[in-house]
Design an enzyme around this catalytic site. Structure first.
Site, PDB file in Angstrom:
ATOM      1  N   TYR A  53       0.819  -1.212   0.000  1.00 11.80           N
ATOM      2  CA  TYR A  53       0.000   0.000   0.000  1.00 11.80           C
ATOM      3  C   TYR A  53       0.849   1.257   0.000  1.00 11.80           C
ATOM      4  CZ  TYR A  53      -3.068   3.761   1.400  1.00 11.80           C
ATOM      5  OH  TYR A  53      -3.734   4.953   1.437  1.00 11.80           O
ATOM      6  N   HIS A  83      -3.811  16.383  -3.045  1.00  6.36           N
ATOM      7  CA  HIS A  83      -4.221  16.549  -1.653  1.00  6.36           C
ATOM      8  C   HIS A  83      -4.070  17.989  -1.147  1.00  6.36           C
ATOM      9  CE1 HIS A  83      -4.495  12.265  -1.741  1.00  6.36           C
ATOM     10  NE2 HIS A  83      -4.695  12.150  -0.441  1.00  6.36           N
ATOM     11  N   ASN A 195       0.841  11.756   5.702  1.00  6.26           N
ATOM     12  CA  ASN A 195       0.062  10.837   6.522  1.00  6.26           C
ATOM     13  C   ASN A 195       0.586  10.918   7.952  1.00  6.26           C
ATOM     14  OD1 ASN A 195      -1.832   8.910   7.085  1.00  6.26           O
ATOM     15  ND2 ASN A 195      -1.194   7.525   5.449  1.00  6.26           N
ATOM     16  N   TYR A 280     -18.867  31.077  45.642  1.00  5.75           N
ATOM     17  CA  TYR A 280     -18.034  29.999  45.116  1.00  5.75           C
ATOM     18  C   TYR A 280     -16.896  30.505  44.234  1.00  5.75           C
ATOM     19  CZ  TYR A 280     -21.495  26.445  46.533  1.00  5.75           C
ATOM     20  OH  TYR A 280     -22.340  25.626  47.231  1.00  5.75           O
ATOM     21  N   ARG A 283     -14.349  31.346  46.809  1.00  2.00           N
ATOM     22  CA  ARG A 283     -14.010  30.284  47.760  1.00  2.00           C
ATOM     23  C   ARG A 283     -13.499  29.013  47.065  1.00  2.00           C
ATOM     24  NH1 ARG A 283     -18.487  27.352  50.731  1.00  2.00           N
ATOM     25  NH2 ARG A 283     -19.690  29.145  50.004  1.00  2.00           N
ATOM     26  N   PHE A 329      -2.075   6.973  12.058  1.00  2.00           N
ATOM     27  CA  PHE A 329      -2.441   8.303  11.576  1.00  2.00           C
ATOM     28  C   PHE A 329      -3.702   8.837  12.233  1.00  2.00           C
ATOM     29  CE2 PHE A 329      -4.067   4.994   8.727  1.00  2.00           C
ATOM     30  CZ  PHE A 329      -5.425   5.137   8.961  1.00  2.00           C
ATOM     31  N   GLU A 415     -12.412   5.467   4.870  1.00  2.00           N
ATOM     32  CA  GLU A 415     -11.981   6.132   6.095  1.00  2.00           C
ATOM     33  C   GLU A 415     -13.253   6.547   6.839  1.00  2.00           C
ATOM     34  OE1 GLU A 415      -9.492   9.099   4.337  1.00  2.00           O
ATOM     35  OE2 GLU A 415      -8.125   7.589   3.542  1.00  2.00           O
TER      36      GLU A 415
END
Length: 513
Positions: A53, A83, A195, A280, A283, A329, A415
């Protein structure tokens, strides 16, 4: 100055120093043998008939398409170009450089299969100030920060834009100006560069460091607010916090005790005060902000591990002679850390805003004038400054909603679960800026309130803090155009100047003990 980092052993302190001071980075020479061994395995696989791959196949849903050996270089180049789909504002230069450093650390572990020439180009770009232009939007946090990292890789092959000496230009031109040459990507190199989780991790780290600056200042502004309303220091007693045991709570109470030690304002109402307990927001400061600090510590440990991790795919297991597909990844740990930081930021701001509201309210502030102005009615004082803090507190509450629970399938369902770590981390920039303002306004209110207690004086430490503030923000008498004062106070918070003035630098670095 050049910093030498050992892959797998970088610390948050080293990374913050590199980010703050724009230092160049090189990998320790001991990393070279592992890098070369992994690259040799990848080169052999590229010429093998077996499909591996990302080396001799397509990507994502196209992993079943075999690529001929003569097309391997084109495959990697096409991957980067296709990309480069990032959108939105560019990431700032310092954080982009940090992202490049994190990529070096990942590749330097010797499990990615890139060549030393690729490593050297990243080192040289850092040294000579060539910074890729990387858009902030487009990553879903798996399969890595593909789009942002593709823009980084594009600059390395002479495509896209880069920043050099503050000027944006074509990346090829920027490289040429400093004597560098774009590379031709070898087998798997494009995939190894894009990646990974380095964009999300860099943004999360910057968000963490800014959060620590804010947390440090909140220790100080909370002490100022306490003295301004003539609050009690009894809830800061060490025994109370030791009985519970949380380290952030214990540390914050200790720090505020030290900040308020010697305050004549405090001593003036130690006996005979009709109030039994403070609200609060006064405190419970150790219990709330201290818990936020513990959360920041936890997130920091996660991000330090991730900064040193190998997060691309497939991984080259040199000792076993294997190239194996996995899922490192996936940025879920980074997304979780960013979500935790966001919750801490929101809560630090929420309790600080209530202290601001307390000080401007004449029914609750123990005799301070309405909205902290000496002439109320004709003047509105800090009335709308408090409203601004309410607006920003509400915005941060909205932004603190978790991002990691918002997965969506991508890449034709290959994915099918993603982390959304990228925008989980990027939103921290905005949240920290909002908190800068909330704490800046609290400092303004606290200082104004303490000054109204004259001739009684606060502690030496808090007087130093007020002096630091007053050098940039004058006391409020009659109403004036307020925006510059708020901006100046927020800047004292964001730079850590207020916290540093009273010796809280340990908090700024996250070293709460």
């Amino acid at each position: 100055m050049i910093v030498t980092l050992t892959p797998g052993a970088a610390t948050l302190a080293q990374l913050r120093d590199i980010w703050t001071n724009a230092k160049a980075v090189i990998l320790h020479p001991t990393a070279q043998d592992g890098i070369n061994a992994a690259a040799a395995l990848v080169a052999a696989a590229a010429n093998d008939d077996a499909a591996v791959y990302g080396i001799n196949t397509g990507f994502g849903k196209l992993a079943n398409v075999k690529i001929a050996p003569q097309d391997v270089a084109t495959l990697q180049r096409n991957l980067i170009l296709s990309h480069c789909c990032g959108v939105g504002l560019p990431l700032d230069v310092a954080t982009t450089r940090l992202m490049m450093v994190l990529k070096l650390l990942s590749l330097g572990r010797g499990a990615s299969g890139v060549s030393m020439s690729t490593i050297r180009l990243i080192e040289d770009m850092l040294a000579k100030g060539v910074t890729p232009v990387v858009p902030q939007q487009g990553s879903v946090g798996a399969s890595g920060d593909l789009a942002p990292l593709a823009h980084m890789a594009a600059a390395m092959i002479g495509e896209g834009d880069a920043i050099l000496n503050g000027h944006q230009m074509q990346a090829a031109k920027a490289l040429r100006k400093v004597g560098l040459t774009p590379i031709t990507l070898g087998p798997k190199e494009g995939l190894a560069l894009i990646n990974g989780t380095q964009f999300s991790t860099a943004c999360a780290l910057v968000g963490l460091w800014a959060a620590w600056d804010n947390a440090a200042t909140s220790v100080l502004t909370g002490a100022l607010s306490t003295d301004a309303i003539m609050g009690s220091t009894a809830p800061l007693q060490g025994a109370i916090h030791t009985l519970r045991g949380h380290p952030g709570q214990i540390a914050l109470a200790r720090a505020q005790r030290a900040l308020m030690a010697g305050s004549l304002i405090r001593e003036s109402h130690r006996d005979g005060d009709a109030r039994v307990q403070d609200p609060y927001c006064i405190r419970c400061q150790p219990q709330v902000t201290g818990a936020a600090m513990d959360l920041l510590h936890f997130a920091g440990r996660t991000l330090e591990i991730e900064a040193n991790a190998v997060t691309d795919n497939p991984l080259v297991l040199v000792d076993q002679g294997l190239i194996v597909s996995g899922g490192n990844f996936h940025a879920e740990p980074v997304g979780f850390a960013a979500d935790q930081i966001a919750v801490a930021l929101s809560e630090i701001g929420a309790i600080a805003q209530r202290r601001v509201a307390l000080m401007v309210d004449p029914t609750l502030s123990f005799d301070l004038p309405p909205f902290l102005t000496p002439n109320p009615g004709l003047n509105s004082g800090l009335m709308i400054a408090e409203v601004t803090t309410a607006a920003l507190m509400s915005e941060n509450k909205h932004l603190a909603n978790p991002c990691t629970t918002d997965s969506t399938p991508t890449s034709a369902n290959q994915e099918d679960h993603v982390s959304m770590a990228a925008h989980a981390a990027v939103r921290l920039i905005r949240m920290n800026a909002n908190l800068n303002v909330i704490l800046g306004v609290e400092a303004m209110c606290g200082a104004q309130g303490v000054e109204f207690r004259a001739p009684l004086m606060t502690s030496d430490a808090l007087q130093t803090a007020i002096k630091t503030l007053r050098a940039q923000v004058p006391a409020l008498a009659d109403d004036r155009f307020m925006a510059p004062s708020i901006k100046a106070a927020a800047a004292l918070v964001s730079t850590g100047a207020l916290a540093d003035a009273v010796g809280l630098s340990g908090y700024i670095r996250g070293q709460v003990t």
